[in-house]
Design an enzyme around this catalytic site. Structure first.
Site, PDB file in Angstrom:
ATOM      1  N   CYS A  14       1.687 -42.283 100.832  1.00  0.00           N
ATOM      2  CA  CYS A  14       1.136 -41.039 100.286  1.00  0.00           C
ATOM      3  C   CYS A  14       1.790 -40.751  98.949  1.00  0.00           C
ATOM      4  O   CYS A  14       2.686 -41.469  98.500  1.00  0.00           O
ATOM      5  CB  CYS A  14       1.344 -39.869 101.242  1.00  0.00           C
ATOM      6  SG  CYS A  14       3.069 -39.352 101.369  1.00  0.00           S
ATOM      7  N   CYS A  17       5.591 -40.701  98.346  1.00  0.00           N
ATOM      8  CA  CYS A  17       6.339 -41.952  98.171  1.00  0.00           C
ATOM      9  C   CYS A  17       6.513 -42.296  96.695  1.00  0.00           C
ATOM     10  O   CYS A  17       7.450 -43.021  96.335  1.00  0.00           O
ATOM     11  CB  CYS A  17       5.616 -43.107  98.866  1.00  0.00           C
ATOM     12  SG  CYS A  17       5.332 -42.869 100.628  1.00  0.00           S
ATOM     13  N   ASP A 426     -10.096 -41.044  57.773  1.00  0.00           N
ATOM     14  CA  ASP A 426      -9.822 -41.726  56.511  1.00  0.00           C
ATOM     15  C   ASP A 426     -11.167 -42.224  55.965  1.00  0.00           C
ATOM     16  O   ASP A 426     -12.052 -42.587  56.737  1.00  0.00           O
ATOM     17  CB  ASP A 426      -8.869 -42.890  56.753  1.00  0.00           C
ATOM     18  CG  ASP A 426      -8.553 -43.641  55.481  1.00  0.00           C
ATOM     19  OD1 ASP A 426      -8.217 -42.981  54.490  1.00  0.00           O
ATOM     20  OD2 ASP A 426      -8.661 -44.880  55.482  1.00  0.00           O
ATOM     21  N   ASP A 625      -7.109 -47.026  59.564  1.00  0.00           N
ATOM     22  CA  ASP A 625      -7.103 -48.469  59.788  1.00  0.00           C
ATOM     23  C   ASP A 625      -5.852 -48.960  60.501  1.00  0.00           C
ATOM     24  O   ASP A 625      -5.727 -50.143  60.789  1.00  0.00           O
ATOM     25  CB  ASP A 625      -7.308 -49.231  58.475  1.00  0.00           C
ATOM     26  CG  ASP A 625      -6.167 -48.989  57.482  1.00  0.00           C
ATOM     27  OD1 ASP A 625      -5.146 -48.400  57.868  1.00  0.00           O
ATOM     28  OD2 ASP A 625      -6.303 -49.402  56.314  1.00  0.00           O
ATOM     29  N   ASP A 629      -2.444 -46.075  57.215  1.00  0.00           N
ATOM     30  CA  ASP A 629      -2.436 -44.720  57.758  1.00  0.00           C
ATOM     31  C   ASP A 629      -1.450 -44.551  58.912  1.00  0.00           C
ATOM     32  O   ASP A 629      -1.524 -43.580  59.653  1.00  0.00           O
ATOM     33  CB  ASP A 629      -3.850 -44.360  58.254  1.00  0.00           C
ATOM     34  CG  ASP A 629      -4.874 -44.456  57.143  1.00  0.00           C
ATOM     35  OD1 ASP A 629      -4.611 -43.929  56.059  1.00  0.00           O
ATOM     36  OD2 ASP A 629      -5.932 -45.065  57.364  1.00  0.00           O
TER      37      ASP A 629
END
Length: 739
Positions: A14, A17, A426, A625, A629
């Protein structure tokens, strides 16, 4: 940092854990990050640590682990899970074959305890049910014991206590009926085995549905061919993919998958890259073009040279990125884990309180009512659905995004993408194609166009800038012989300069001309005119004499305007950022329909502009790109890197778009919104289930309506809650990408 280690974790029952295993892994020296995926029963660990140390830590915490490395390990994991699934089905059938007749027989078909031979009959039934419980539910009791030894409590604890208490009470009543009033002499053997049957069936159905959530990874792994056709000593031979080395020459025939990354050296073809980029149209490949592992050679035979193999191929990087993202947790997932870690202990307390209330305040037979209510609380309160709610949706969402060429690096980015308010784009290579062309060649009075183009191209021959490539390409088309440039200089945000035949030549913007004392007054109006047409005007000067203007335009991608319109429909503000002059930027912005333009920005200042937008309360995404950037991508709340189909390891971005279309951003945001919505639906269902189910199980309606929930119904409801969550997550697989 070394390669992340991926472990298969067994024994988790569950959500409670998850925290136990994560804490055990994080306690190991050298571990930087550890995330456990309850939906997949795996762990992803980053840091400088050996796999055997991690496995030992998991075992000491009461669970088992094995390293997952390579395709064979994946296949082995699938085989183990399928065997476990079949085992659950067998255990369900055995428990049902005993439990159903017992339940039917309770309605007057079997003898009562006080009947002749009744006690002997129920003693035999008790021993049979004990055998069934050991066979069909042994994993629950083993898990509960391990948790107890490690001072934890989980789903196994609840099921073990619930069914175990029912059997022990029933045996006590069978052996010594007189210890309780006659009206309380009811056995619960059928409840114990049928609860186990229901939970096993639910587990099997959940596992089957869960298998569908990882189909994206399986499909990606399946793209890798098993063998490759290599040219060695002039002879073609098929070798296992693991034996292909760097720099080898390989042949690919029509219809075959490309085995490794490389560069085409002979022949040409059309290659289907849809499974990597999401782009359905085959891409034409000629000598010098890159090809990627897993893509399909649609037509033609060609030879290529291997440049990336093994874990370095694009396909391997994509698989690793998707796996890492599926294993990561968004903020909402970490919150759920914290809740789940205290959930089971809280349920145990509620169960004790329920028993005490019924045994002290309940009607006769109090012991029976107390036992039934307590058992029902323990059974209905399993937090499996709670633990599955987030990771199962993340797995499907990230996998589905990958199918459309959207690689999401982590769950946090997936969650945040749906909350964005502003998208910063951009211009070059994002809105535009990134392949500029010379549109205008305007000589100054007394100058000629050929000289202007020759000087500009000769200076730019030493530059790798896209604008430079466009000018040099135009000069070559006009068959001009370039002059050798000396002392080439690139001036950031201004332009370039070089010495040609002993004279300095400058090419750049108005700032550069002003710096060099060049009078541009007689061409200023021309520069403004072509800028309004979307061209970037670049002045060319020899010494301090103006030679003319070169107008270069980067064509706008055919689908940029449509994608931006879709972003508007999603309620997003779209901003364009560029180093271009304001007039050129405004012309492009007008064509594509952006809301705001930030022009003449130096590369290093883009991150500051992102920060300024965030300061006014916007949740900002940057799309660029991934190279120039990088600072802005890292500064944004979510960074989208436009990939080239092969450059996928862009560390600064949260999301990599394998195809160059802005529709990838639309897809990513749409998938994010759908995934987060799906997570919230799952959590709402899980919380409502437990919020309503536990009080009903405790008997809150009994004083008013005389209704007490049956433990069998509780077992069925608990099992189906997990199946419902997984099935709901699988609806994300129906997502369709925008085109």
């Amino acid at each position: 940092m070394s390669q992340p280690i991926r472990l298969s974790i067994s024994g988790m029952s569950c959500a409670g854990c998850v925290g136990t295993v994560e804490n055990a892994l994080r306690a190991v020296d050298g571990v930087d990050e550890a995330n456990v995926n309850f939906a997949e029963h795996t762990a992803m660990v980053k840091g400088s640590v050996a796999a055997n140390q991690l496995i030992n830590a998991v075992k000491q915490a009461g669970y088992d682990a094995a390293e997952l490395a390579g395709e064979e390990a994946e296949q082995q994991k699938e085989e183990v899970e399928f065997a476990y699934y079949r085992g659950l089905i067998r255990k369900t059938i055995v428990a049902a074959l005993v439990g159903v007749p017992l339940m039917i027989g309770m309605y007057g078909l079997f003898p009562m305890l006080h009947d002749p031979h009744g006690q002997s009959f129920w003693l035999v039934v008790g021993m049979i049910t004990l055998g069934v419980m050991v066979y069909s539910g042994g994993h629950f009791y083993t898990g509960a014991w391990k948790s107890f030894r490690n001072h934890n409590a989980n789903m196994d604890t609840l099921i073990g206590l619930g069914t175990g208490t029912a059997w022990v009470f029933s045996m006590l009543i069978t052996l010594w009926p007189e210890i309780v009033p006659s009206e309380a002499r009811h056995v619960y053997f059928e409840a114990a085995v049928l609860i186990i049957a229901f939970i096993n069936l639910g587990g099997a159905l959940e596992m089957r549905a869960r298998g569908k959530t990882s189909q994206a990874i399986k499909r990606l792994i399946g793209l890798q061919p098993k063998t490759a056709r290599v040219m060695r000593d002039g002879v073609e031979q098929d070798v296992p993919i693991s034996e292909v080395g760097l720099g080898e020459t390989l042949r690919v025939r029509p219809g075959e998958r490309i085995p490794v990354d490389g560069v085409l050296i002979d022949g040409h073809s059309n290659v289907d890259e849809s499974m990597l980029s999401g782009e359905p149209v085959p891409i034409e490949k000629r000598a010098g073009d890159e090809v990627s592992a897993g893509t399909i050679n649609a037509s033609g035979t060609f030879l290529f040279r291997s440049t990336r193999i093994g874990r370095d191929t694009v396909l391997a990087q994509i698989i690793e990125m998707v796996r890492t993202a599926q294993a990561s947790k968004p903020e909402i997932g970490r919150l759920v884990d914290k809740v789940a870690s205290v959930f089971v202990p809280s349920v145990l307390i509620i169960a004790v309180i329920t028993f005490l209330i019924w045994i002290n305040l309940g009607p006769e037979p109090r012991i029976s009512y107390a036992l039934v209510a307590t058992m029902t609380v323990l059974i209905i309160a399993c937090p499996c659905a709670l633990g599955l709610a987030t990771p199962i949706s993340i797995m499907v969402g990230v996998g589905k995004a990958a199918e459309f060429g959207v690689l999401i690096r982590n769950g946090e980015a997936l969650q945040l993408a749906g909350r964005l308010t502003t998208i910063v784009l951009d211009k070059t290579g994002t809105i535009t194609a990134g392949h500029p062309e010379v549109i205008s060649v305007i000589p100054a009075p007394g100058q000629d166009a050929s000289t202007l183009l020759l000087l500009a191209a000769s200076v730019e021959a030493g530059s790798e800038h896209p604008l430079a490539e466009a000018i040099v390409s135009k000069a070559r088309q006009n068959q001009l012989t370039l002059i050798k440039a000396e002392k080439f200089e690139a001036i950031t945000a201004h332009g370039v300069g070089a010495v040609l035949a002993g004279q300095a030549v400058w090419l750049g913007n108005q700032r550069l001309m002003s710096r060099e004392g060049v009078d541009t007054a007689n061409l200023t109006s021309e520069a403004e005119r072509i800028a309004l047409l979307g061209q970037t005007p670049m002045f060319v000067a020899q010494g301090n004499l103006l030679i003319g203007i070169i107008g270069v335009a980067d064509p706008i991608k055919t689908d940029s305007a449509a994608a931006i319109e879709h972003l508007h429909r999603l309620g997003l503000k779209v901003v364009m950022i560029t180093g271009d002059n304001r007039a050129t930027a405004a012309a492009v912005a007008k064509q594509v329909g952006v809301d705001e333009v930030i022009a003449e920005v130096l590369p290093q200042d883009k991150a500051n502009k992102i920060e300024a937008l965030q300061a006014r309360g916007d949740i900002v995404a940057m799309v660029g790109d991934g190279i120039n950037d990088a600072p802005a991508l890292a500064r944004a709340n979510v960074g989208f890197a436009i990939g080239t189909g092969t450059d996928v390891a862009i560390e600064s971005a949260d999301v990599t778009l394998m195809r160059g279309s802005l529709f990838g951003v639309v897809d990513a945001i749409t998938i994010s919104k759908a995934t987060v919505r799906n997570i919230k639906q799952n959590l709402f269902g899980a919380f409502i289930y437990n919020t309503v189910g536990i009080p009903l199980a405790a008997g809150i309606l009994y004083p008013v309506l005389g209704i007490l929930l049956n433990p069998l119904i509780a077992g069925a409801a608990m099992a189906m809650s997990s199946v419902t969550v997984v099935s709901n997550a699988n609806r994300l697989r129906l997502f369709k990408a925008r085109r």
